[in-house]
Design an enzyme around this catalytic site. Structure first.
Site, mmCIF file in Angstrom:
data_model
loop_
_atom_site.group_PDB
_atom_site.id
_atom_site.type_symbol
_atom_site.label_atom_id
_atom_site.label_comp_id
_atom_site.label_asym_id
_atom_site.label_seq_id
_atom_site.Cartn_x
_atom_site.Cartn_y
_atom_site.Cartn_z
ATOM 1 N N HIS A 23 -9.113 -3.350 -2.446
ATOM 2 C CA HIS A 23 -8.175 -2.526 -1.682
ATOM 3 C C HIS A 23 -8.652 -1.075 -1.619
ATOM 4 O O HIS A 23 -8.682 -0.468 -0.539
ATOM 5 C CB HIS A 23 -6.793 -2.624 -2.340
ATOM 6 C CG HIS A 23 -5.712 -1.889 -1.638
ATOM 7 N ND1 HIS A 23 -4.743 -2.524 -0.887
ATOM 8 C CD2 HIS A 23 -5.413 -0.562 -1.569
ATOM 9 C CE1 HIS A 23 -3.909 -1.617 -0.387
ATOM 10 N NE2 HIS A 23 -4.287 -0.425 -0.802
ATOM 11 N N GLU A 24 -9.043 -0.510 -2.767
ATOM 12 C CA GLU A 24 -9.434 0.903 -2.799
ATOM 13 C C GLU A 24 -10.774 1.140 -2.108
ATOM 14 O O GLU A 24 -10.944 2.150 -1.418
ATOM 15 C CB GLU A 24 -9.453 1.427 -4.235
ATOM 16 C CG GLU A 24 -8.121 1.339 -4.959
ATOM 17 C CD GLU A 24 -6.934 1.907 -4.191
ATOM 18 O OE1 GLU A 24 -7.084 2.898 -3.454
ATOM 19 O OE2 GLU A 24 -5.828 1.333 -4.320
ATOM 20 N N CYS A 84 0.850 -1.185 0.000
ATOM 21 C CA CYS A 84 0.000 0.000 0.000
ATOM 22 C C CYS A 84 0.886 1.235 0.000
ATOM 23 O O CYS A 84 1.859 1.305 0.764
ATOM 24 C CB CYS A 84 -0.906 -0.002 1.230
ATOM 25 S SG CYS A 84 -1.992 1.419 1.358
ATOM 26 N N HIS A 125 -10.126 1.312 1.512
ATOM 27 C CA HIS A 125 -9.637 2.640 1.899
ATOM 28 C C HIS A 125 -10.805 3.596 2.133
ATOM 29 O O HIS A 125 -10.824 4.335 3.119
ATOM 30 C CB HIS A 125 -8.745 3.239 0.806
ATOM 31 C CG HIS A 125 -7.297 2.908 0.940
ATOM 32 N ND1 HIS A 125 -6.557 3.192 2.067
ATOM 33 C CD2 HIS A 125 -6.439 2.325 0.058
ATOM 34 C CE1 HIS A 125 -5.311 2.798 1.879
ATOM 35 N NE2 HIS A 125 -5.212 2.262 0.679
#
Length: 163
Positions: free
Chosen positions: A131-132, A89, A135
């Site tokens: 992953h995004e 990351c 976030h």
């Protein structure tokens, strides 16, 4: 517009859920351009708005040279058993560990004109979509690590020169 600096672990914006974008204006257009400029650098698969200090629900991606963005993305579907995948990351520089990710994922959102955007795929795209969106929900890949690996990663962070 500009390549923006990446916020790193410890910055509260990375742990706060991002707000939906209710109105497309010049500020949102500038944010999207900054996300595209920032993700275009080599070695970057995705950048969430919170990673550049903006708590709004948008991210950019750069998968195999295909660069784009999604506003108000929602992870609507995943399939396959979660598998350990080597993951790093930008907000946790220098660390790579195996995080559990589904092999296929689908995200739905909108573009700057309000048109629906659907991104779906496997491999690196599926990993980046998960992953995004993590976030944007205030979560980091560290949260997906098994407990012992997470302890190791936290030690690595404490011993890093950037923390």
């Amino acid at each position: 517009m500009a390549v923006r600096p990446i916020r790193v672990f410890g910055d509260p914006v990375l742990r706060s859920p991002s707000a939906p974008i209710d109105h497309i204006d010049d500020g949102v257009r500038a944010l999207v351009q900054d996300l595209l400029d920032t993700v275009a650098l080599p070695g970057r698969a995705g950048v969430a708005a919170c990673q550049i200090g903006v708590g709004m629900r948008a991210f950019s991606y750069n998968i195999d040279g295909d660069i784009g963005y999604v506003i108000n993305p929602v992870l609507v579907e995943v399939s396959g058993e979660p598998q350990p995948v080597a993951e790093g990351c930008l907000s946790v520089p220098g660390l790579w560990h195996e995080a559990l990710r589904h092999p296929w994922a689908k995200v739905v959102g909108i573009d700057l004109d309000g048109n629906e955007v659907v991104l779906e795929g496997e491999g690196l795209l599926a990993q980046a979509l998960q992953h995004e969106t993590d976030h944007l929900d205030g979560s980091l890949f560290l949260d997906r690590l098994p407990p012992e690996t997470r302890r190791i990663a936290m030690r690595e962070i404490r011993e890093s020169d950037w923390f």
